[in-house]
Design a protein around this motif. Structure first.
Motif, short mmCIF file in Angstrom:
data_model
loop_
_atom_site.label_atom_id
_atom_site.label_comp_id
_atom_site.label_asym_id
_atom_site.label_seq_id
_atom_site.Cartn_x
_atom_site.Cartn_y
_atom_site.Cartn_z
N LEU A 116 0.83 -1.20 0.00
CA LEU A 116 0.00 0.00 0.00
C LEU A 116 0.86 1.25 0.00
O LEU A 116 0.61 2.21 -0.76
N ALA A 117 1.90 1.29 0.84
CA ALA A 117 2.79 2.45 0.89
C ALA A 117 3.44 2.69 -0.47
O ALA A 117 3.50 3.83 -0.96
N ASP A 118 3.90 1.63 -1.11
CA ASP A 118 4.51 1.77 -2.43
C ASP A 118 3.49 2.26 -3.47
O ASP A 118 3.81 3.11 -4.31
N ARG A 119 2.28 1.73 -3.40
CA ARG A 119 1.26 2.14 -4.37
C ARG A 119 0.91 3.63 -4.22
O ARG A 119 0.77 4.36 -5.22
N LEU A 120 0.78 4.08 -2.99
CA LEU A 120 0.45 5.49 -2.75
C LEU A 120 1.56 6.40 -3.27
O LEU A 120 1.28 7.47 -3.83
N LEU A 121 2.81 6.00 -3.08
CA LEU A 121 3.91 6.83 -3.57
C LEU A 121 4.05 6.72 -5.09
O LEU A 121 4.44 7.69 -5.76
N ASP A 122 3.71 5.57 -5.66
CA ASP A 122 3.69 5.44 -7.12
C ASP A 122 2.73 6.46 -7.74
O ASP A 122 3.01 7.02 -8.82
N GLU A 123 1.61 6.69 -7.07
CA GLU A 123 0.58 7.58 -7.62
C GLU A 123 1.02 9.04 -7.67
O GLU A 123 0.45 9.82 -8.45
N VAL A 124 2.01 9.42 -6.87
CA VAL A 124 2.46 10.82 -6.87
C VAL A 124 3.86 10.98 -7.45
O VAL A 124 4.32 12.11 -7.66
N ALA A 125 4.54 9.87 -7.72
CA ALA A 125 5.96 9.94 -8.08
C ALA A 125 6.22 10.82 -9.29
O ALA A 125 7.19 11.59 -9.32
N ASP A 126 5.37 10.73 -10.33
CA ASP A 126 5.61 11.48 -11.56
C ASP A 126 5.26 12.96 -11.42
O ASP A 126 5.66 13.76 -12.27
N ARG A 127 4.54 13.32 -10.37
CA ARG A 127 4.14 14.73 -10.20
C ARG A 127 5.27 15.58 -9.66
O ARG A 127 5.30 16.78 -9.86
N GLY A 128 6.17 14.96 -8.89
CA GLY A 128 7.25 15.73 -8.30
C GLY A 128 6.85 16.54 -7.09
O GLY A 128 7.70 17.15 -6.43
N ARG A 129 5.56 16.52 -6.77
CA ARG A 129 5.04 17.24 -5.60
C ARG A 129 3.90 16.42 -5.00
O ARG A 129 3.23 15.66 -5.70
N LEU A 249 12.21 16.32 7.78
CA LEU A 249 12.43 17.48 6.92
C LEU A 249 13.13 18.60 7.69
O LEU A 249 13.95 19.34 7.12
N ASP A 250 12.81 18.71 8.97
CA ASP A 250 13.47 19.71 9.82
C ASP A 250 14.89 19.32 10.19
O ASP A 250 15.69 20.17 10.60
N PHE A 364 12.11 8.62 -2.00
CA PHE A 364 12.27 10.03 -2.34
C PHE A 364 13.45 10.65 -1.58
O PHE A 364 13.26 11.39 -0.61
N PRO A 365 14.67 10.36 -2.00
CA PRO A 365 15.84 10.88 -1.27
C PRO A 365 15.97 12.40 -1.33
O PRO A 365 16.61 12.99 -0.48
N GLY A 366 15.35 13.05 -2.33
CA GLY A 366 15.44 14.51 -2.44
C GLY A 366 14.26 15.23 -1.81
O GLY A 366 14.00 16.40 -2.13
N LEU A 367 13.57 14.58 -0.90
CA LEU A 367 12.37 15.16 -0.28
C LEU A 367 12.67 16.49 0.40
O LEU A 367 13.63 16.61 1.15
N ALA A 368 11.79 17.50 0.14
CA ALA A 368 11.97 18.82 0.75
C ALA A 368 10.61 19.49 0.90
O ALA A 368 9.66 19.19 0.15
N LEU A 369 10.49 20.38 1.85
CA LEU A 369 9.26 21.15 2.02
C LEU A 369 9.01 21.99 0.77
O LEU A 369 9.94 22.55 0.19
N ASP A 370 7.75 22.12 0.40
CA ASP A 370 7.38 22.88 -0.79
C ASP A 370 6.75 24.22 -0.44
O ASP A 370 6.30 24.94 -1.34
N VAL A 371 6.69 24.54 0.84
CA VAL A 371 6.19 25.84 1.31
C VAL A 371 7.11 26.29 2.43
O VAL A 371 7.82 25.47 3.03
N LEU A 390 0.94 18.77 4.47
CA LEU A 390 2.40 18.78 4.46
C LEU A 390 2.88 18.76 3.00
O LEU A 390 3.22 17.70 2.46
N PRO A 391 2.88 19.93 2.35
CA PRO A 391 3.29 19.99 0.94
C PRO A 391 4.80 19.78 0.80
O PRO A 391 5.61 20.43 1.47
#
Length: 394
Positions: A116-129, A249-250, A364-371, A390-391
Motif C-alpha cells: 500500500l505504501a509503495d502504491r500510494l507513492l507510485d501515484e504521486v511519483a511522476d508529479r514531483g510534488r 524534513l526539519d 524520495f531521497p530529495g524530499l523537501a518542504l514545498d512551502v 504537508l506539501p
C-alpha cells in the motif's frame, strides 16, 4: 477560581513551548478547559506516568462531578468502549479484544502495508510534488484499519470524512460532528449484522464471534469497539506519520543517517513518538477519592488531564528533551499511554509508521518542504497533534 488555560491557538501552534511554562510553574494546574469548565492539568513525567496507572483515577464518567469538563460526549452505542471503562468491565473487554487483535495478525499485515505504501507513492511519483497528509499519511492508515475491520471499499471515503469530523471539528461547520455521529450510529450496526450473516477474515468478524467461556461482547460494546478501532487506528497513525515526516524534513542530517541505515527505523519511530507524538493529552480522568500531586490536593470527581506531550519533554526524565535524537537511549515515552489503558493498537501504529517513513526515505531521497515552514498549519484540536497538510517536492 481556575486560571485560564493557555489559549487554544497557542496550544495548537506551539504546545511544547506552552508546556515548558506550565511545567516550570508547577506539577499541576487548575485550569479552565476549552468548554469553559474547570479541570486540572498534570505536566511532569513522573506524575503523569504514575497517574496513568493509578486505579484511583477513573475513566468512567459516572465518577464525574456535575459542572466539570468531561470532553467529547457520545451516545451509549458508541460510548461503551475501553476509553470510558474501568475494571472489571475494562479487563473483560480488553481480554476479549486481545483474543482477536493478536501480534500474529498485526505482523501478517506487513506485506499488505508495504504494498500500500509503495502504491500510494507510485501515484504521486511522476508529479514531483505531493501533500504528504492527503496523499500518503491519511489514506494509508484508513485503508489499513478498514481492511482490518472488513469495511467494504465503497464505504471507506465516508469513514475518513466521519473520523475527520470527530478528530478535528470544523468551527465553521459545527453540525458536521453531530452528523458524523449519527452516520456512524446507522452504519456500524448494519456492518456488524453483515458480518454475522457473511463472516469474513477480518477483525470485526472475530469480535462478533469471540468468546471467553460464556462471555461475549454486547451489541453496544461491539459497536463502540468498532468505532474506537476506526477512530483511534486512523487518528493516531496519520498524525504520527505526518509529524515524523516533518521532523525528518526539519533535521536533514538525521534523515540522511536513517536512510543510510534503515535498520534503525524501529528506534526512530519511538523517538518520533516521544518528540512530537499524536496526542497532547491522555483521555480525561476522574479521581474516585482525593488525590495529591506535588503537594496539591485534587478533589474526588474533578476532571484531570494528563499531558503526554509535556511529560515526553520533561528534562527531569529526558536529556535535552527538545532535541530530536534518533540514537536516544533514554526510552520510556508515554505517547501511547501506560498501564492498563496502554493503546491496544500500538503494535499496528508502530508497524504502519515504520513502513511509511522507511518507504518515504527510500523512494524520495530529495524530499523537501514545498512551502515556507511557517506556513504549515496544525489541526484545530487540543487533543490530537497533527498537520492539516504537508506539501513537499521530490
Amino acid at each position: 477560581m481556575p486560571t485560564e488555560l493557555p489559549d487554544l491557538a497557542s496550544l495548537i501552534a506551539a504546545p511544547h513551548e506552552t508546556y515548558v511554562r506550565l511545567r516550570e510553574a508547577g506539577p499541576v494546574h487548575r485550569v479552565t478547559g476549552p468548554d469553559g469548565l474547570p479541570a486540572w492539568i498534570v505536566t511532569r513525567y513522573a506524575d503523569v506516568r504514575r497517574l496513568l496507572a493509578d486505579p484511583r483515577l477513573s475513566l468512567d464518567k459516572a465518577h464525574r462531578l456535575p459542572g466539570h469538563y468531561q470532553g467529547f460526549s457520545l451516545p451509549p452505542a458508541l460510548d461503551a468502549n475501553l476509553l470510558n471503562m474501568d475494571p472489571p468491565d475494562h479487563t473483560r473487554i480488553r481480554r476479549l479484544v486481545a483474543k482477536a487483535f493478536t501480534p500474529g495478525r498485526v505482523e501478517g499485515m506487513r506485506g499488505g502495508i508495504q504494498a500500500l505504501a509503495d502504491r500510494l507513492l507510485d501515484e504521486v511519483a511522476d508529479r514531483g510534488r505531493a501533500d504528504l497528509v492527503a496523499d500518503y499519511a491519511a489514506p494509508l492508515p484508513i485503508t489499513v484499519v478498514c481492511d482490518l475491520l472488513g469495511v467494504p471499499q465503497d464505504s471507506r471515503p465516508d469513514f475518513r470524512a466521519w473520523t475527520d469530523a470527530l478528530v478535528a471539528p470544523d468551527p465553521a461547520n459545527p453540525a458536521a460532528t453531530k452528523q458524523a455521529v449519527v452516520a456512524m450510529l446507522g452504519y456500524f450496526p448494519q456492518l456488524i449484522d453483515d458480518k454475522r450473516r457473511t463472516p469474513g477474515n477480518d477483525l470485526l468478524t472475530d469480535l462478533v464471534e469471540v468468546r471467553d467461556g460464556g462471555d461475549r461482547l454486547t451489541e453496544d460494546e461491539l459497536t463502540s469497539l468498532a468505532f474506537l478501532i476506526l477512530s483511534a487506528g486512523y487518528e493516531n497513525t496519520v498524525q504520527l506519520i505526518g509529524t515524523a515526516a516533518l521532523a525528518l524534513l526539519d533535521h536533514p542530517e538525521q534523515a540522511a543517517a536513517l536512510r543510510a541505515d534503515p535498520d534503525r527505523i524501529e528506534a526512530a519511530v519511538e523517538e518520533f513518538a516521544r518528540h512530537d507524538g499524536p496526542a497532547l493529552l491522555a483521555i480525561r480522568r476522574f479521581p474516585v477519592e482525593d488525590v495529591e500531586v506535588g503537594g496539591v490536593r485534587i478533589p474526588a470527581g474533578e476532571t484531570v488531564m494528563l499531558s503526554l506531550a509535556s511529560a515526553n519533554r520533561d528534562p527531569e526524565r529526558f536529556a535535552e528533551p527538545d532535541r530530536l535524537d534518533l540514537d536516544r537511549q533514554d526510552g520510556g515515552h508515554l505517547a501511547l499511554g501506560h498501564g492498563i489503558h496502554y493503546c491496544v493498537g500500538a503494535p499496528l501504529a508502530r508497524l504502519e509508521t515504520q513502513i511509511a517513513v522507511g518507504t518515504l526515505l527510500r523512494r524520495f531521497p530529495g524530499l523537501a518542504l514545498d512551502v515556507p515552514r511557517e506556513e504549515l498549519r496544525w489541526r484545530p484540536s487540543m487533543r490530537a497533534r497533527g498537520l492539516v497538510a504537508l506539501p513537499v517536492r521530490f
